[in-house]
Design an enzyme around this catalytic site. Sequence first.
Site, PDB file in Angstrom:
ATOM      1  N   PRO A  32     -13.124   2.063 -37.728  1.00  0.00           N
ATOM      2  CA  PRO A  32     -14.311   1.233 -37.472  1.00  0.00           C
ATOM      3  C   PRO A  32     -14.894   0.408 -35.901  1.00  0.00           C
ATOM      4  CG  PRO A  32     -12.499   0.279 -38.870  1.00  0.00           C
ATOM      5  CD  PRO A  32     -12.014   1.292 -38.097  1.00  0.00           C
ATOM      6  N   LYS A  33     -16.098   0.248 -35.340  1.00  0.00           N
ATOM      7  CA  LYS A  33     -16.785  -0.712 -34.491  1.00  0.00           C
ATOM      8  C   LYS A  33     -17.054  -2.382 -35.253  1.00  0.00           C
ATOM      9  CE  LYS A  33     -19.576  -1.155 -31.399  1.00  0.00           C
ATOM     10  NZ  LYS A  33     -20.487  -2.656 -31.217  1.00  0.00           N
ATOM     11  N   TRP A  34     -16.488  -3.318 -35.024  1.00  0.00           N
ATOM     12  CA  TRP A  34     -15.926  -4.354 -35.153  1.00  0.00           C
ATOM     13  C   TRP A  34     -17.192  -5.672 -34.417  1.00  0.00           C
ATOM     14  CZ3 TRP A  34     -13.051  -5.641 -38.863  1.00  0.00           C
ATOM     15  CH2 TRP A  34     -11.669  -4.839 -39.549  1.00  0.00           C
ATOM     16  N   ASP A 179     -19.610  -2.976 -37.600  1.00  0.00           N
ATOM     17  CA  ASP A 179     -20.653  -2.454 -36.510  1.00  0.00           C
ATOM     18  C   ASP A 179     -20.686  -0.685 -36.015  1.00  0.00           C
ATOM     19  OD1 ASP A 179     -23.168  -3.345 -35.366  1.00  0.00           O
ATOM     20  OD2 ASP A 179     -22.051  -3.452 -33.358  1.00  0.00           O
ATOM     21  N   GLY A 180     -20.201   0.308 -37.270  1.00  0.00           N
ATOM     22  CA  GLY A 180     -20.313   1.033 -37.058  1.00  0.00           C
ATOM     23  C   GLY A 180     -18.519   1.971 -36.794  1.00  0.00           C
TER      24      GLY A 180
END
Length: 359
Positions: A32-34, A179-180
Amino acid sequence: MPGPSLFSAPIDPMLAKIAEALPDGDGFLFEPKWDGFRAIVFRSADGVVIQSRDLKSLNRYFPELEKVLAEQLPKGCIVDGEVVVVGPQGLDFDALQQRIHPAASRVARLAKETPAGFVAFDLLAAGGKPVMNLPQHERRERLERLLGQIKPPLYLTPVTTDRALAQDWLQRFEGAGLDGVVAKPADAPYQPAKRAMFKIKHARTADCVVAGFRWYKDTDDAVGSLLLGLYNDAGVLQHVGVTSSFTMAVRRELAQELAPLRENAMADHPWRDWAQASAGDADRMPGAKSRWSGGKDLSWEPLRPERVCEVKYDHLQGDRFRHATTFLRWRPDKPAQDCRYDQLEVATPFELKQVFKTA
């Protein structure tokens, strides 16, 4: 500060390039994009340094996090990750931004009211020895062993090699404020300052009113960015962000093309009071100064709010686009009054604690 040698110098974080979709094929680790502040944490025998992306210390702003990192991280390690603030609806980037404050009393109060956490996702050193030359998958295995006993507010990011699961994360985790998705080549070493990873964000489009612009740098014949607006339920035009993805030739064309809309623009402009806006205004007015402006000239030129453009964006932060948008095209067929918030896709809420139970 950390001791000599490995812990004495800053390390540029490894970066990511934007991709439109998850890369095909095997050989990737997906995470996951934090949505927080990128940070490299140095845990030496002398203490902890929390290094920001621009190689400055964040320690003074996050004293509660410094204490937790010193208690839980083994001495002699360097860990790459993200400083985050967790709110009732998931990650709270607005609250995180407020933590960067010059007043020590404010820092102390916010450390209690909105304490920060740290999400670890890469290992740069362990046992006092660098591991950056090891492949990504091996660094991940070592990171899991090193941080196997950590407790909140320290976290280990989930990871998967399953592209289908990563695609599912891209959709579901947005509801928790993420965030993605990031794709990392499994066999690659850690490459400071290199865009050696891929970040895949949510891509959507919106029709926005163009209500003003800023000049490009020190010019007076080229547009730097367009100021975008959307109407809320009360019929008030809110500033939602900017778009600035233009070539120099297009910037000069825009200055001429928009010139007629500058005539008498301020007379009935919905943002005419913004020249006197104060820092921290709730509506985040484009003329307002703040500690995030870095001394930049935020003056702007009003336009009669008549033209509409379509832009590509990733997601909202409150009532504003989180990042700069990408200009796609003009929409001469779209009335400005039809550019409302209700056109925007809303992410389905998702509990942040469930993110750490998915892998």
